[in-house]
Design a protein around this motif. Structure first.
Motif, short mmCIF file in Angstrom:
data_model
loop_
_atom_site.label_atom_id
_atom_site.label_comp_id
_atom_site.label_asym_id
_atom_site.label_seq_id
_atom_site.Cartn_x
_atom_site.Cartn_y
_atom_site.Cartn_z
N UNK A 104 6.40 -19.03 3.14
CA UNK A 104 5.93 -17.65 3.10
C UNK A 104 6.22 -17.02 1.73
N UNK A 105 7.38 -17.31 1.18
CA UNK A 105 7.80 -16.63 -0.05
C UNK A 105 6.84 -16.87 -1.23
N UNK A 106 6.41 -18.09 -1.50
CA UNK A 106 5.48 -18.27 -2.63
C UNK A 106 4.18 -17.48 -2.46
N UNK A 107 3.65 -17.43 -1.25
CA UNK A 107 2.44 -16.66 -1.01
C UNK A 107 2.70 -15.17 -1.21
N UNK B 199 0.98 -12.55 -3.85
CA UNK B 199 0.32 -11.31 -3.43
C UNK B 199 0.91 -10.09 -4.14
N UNK B 200 2.20 -10.16 -4.43
CA UNK B 200 2.90 -9.01 -5.03
C UNK B 200 2.71 -8.91 -6.54
N UNK B 201 2.17 -9.94 -7.17
CA UNK B 201 1.99 -9.90 -8.63
C UNK B 201 1.24 -8.64 -9.04
N UNK B 202 1.80 -7.93 -10.00
CA UNK B 202 1.18 -6.71 -10.50
C UNK B 202 1.42 -5.48 -9.64
N UNK C 256 0.81 -1.22 0.00
CA UNK C 256 0.00 0.00 0.00
C UNK C 256 0.84 1.28 0.00
N UNK C 257 2.17 1.12 -0.02
CA UNK C 257 3.10 2.25 -0.02
C UNK C 257 2.75 3.25 1.08
N UNK C 258 2.57 2.74 2.28
CA UNK C 258 2.09 3.57 3.39
C UNK C 258 3.14 4.52 3.96
N UNK C 259 4.42 4.25 3.73
CA UNK C 259 5.45 5.14 4.27
C UNK C 259 6.18 5.92 3.18
N UNK D 107 6.83 -6.13 -6.21
CA UNK D 107 7.19 -7.48 -6.69
C UNK D 107 8.63 -7.51 -7.17
N UNK D 108 9.09 -6.43 -7.76
CA UNK D 108 10.47 -6.40 -8.27
C UNK D 108 11.51 -6.28 -7.17
#
Length: 97
Positions: free
Chosen positions: A54-57, A61-64, A31-34, A68-69
């Motif tokens: 945890x990493x695959x999940x 979640x980060x796709x798009x 959400x880029x909260x900071x 993600x990068x």
């Protein structure tokens, strides 16, 4: 600590507290909260993909999403350092890595 760790965080194998911090950091990035999206590097491929997957999940979640990068997983301390240095150099120059 997560809010001020703008250069990224390296996650070594851990338990409930570490996993809670991972998802807190992921929320800040998602959400880029900071105002800064920073690297999340996981040290220990077997641990973060099989023991505590945890990493695959998180990758799903980060796709798009921009963050993600900035996700990474490795067994190499040298690769961790290279990823963090590349991020730092890219942002010091005012760009994105």
């Amino acid at each position: 600590m997560l809010t001020i760790a703008r250069g990224g965080i390296v996650y070594a194998p851990g338990s409930a507290g570490t996993i809670q911090e991972i998802f807190q950091d992921a929320c800040q990035n998602h959400y880029n909260t900071v105002g800064v999206i920073s690297p999340m590097i996981f040290l220990g491929r077997e641990f973060w993909t099989r023991t505590r997957p945890v990493y695959p999940l998180l990758a799903q979640l980060a796709e798009g999403q921009e963050y993600a990068r900035y996700l990474g997983i490795t067994d190499s301390v040298e690769e961790v350092i290279q990823a963090l240095e590349a991020y730092d150099q890219g942002h010091a120059a005012g760009g994105k890595t």
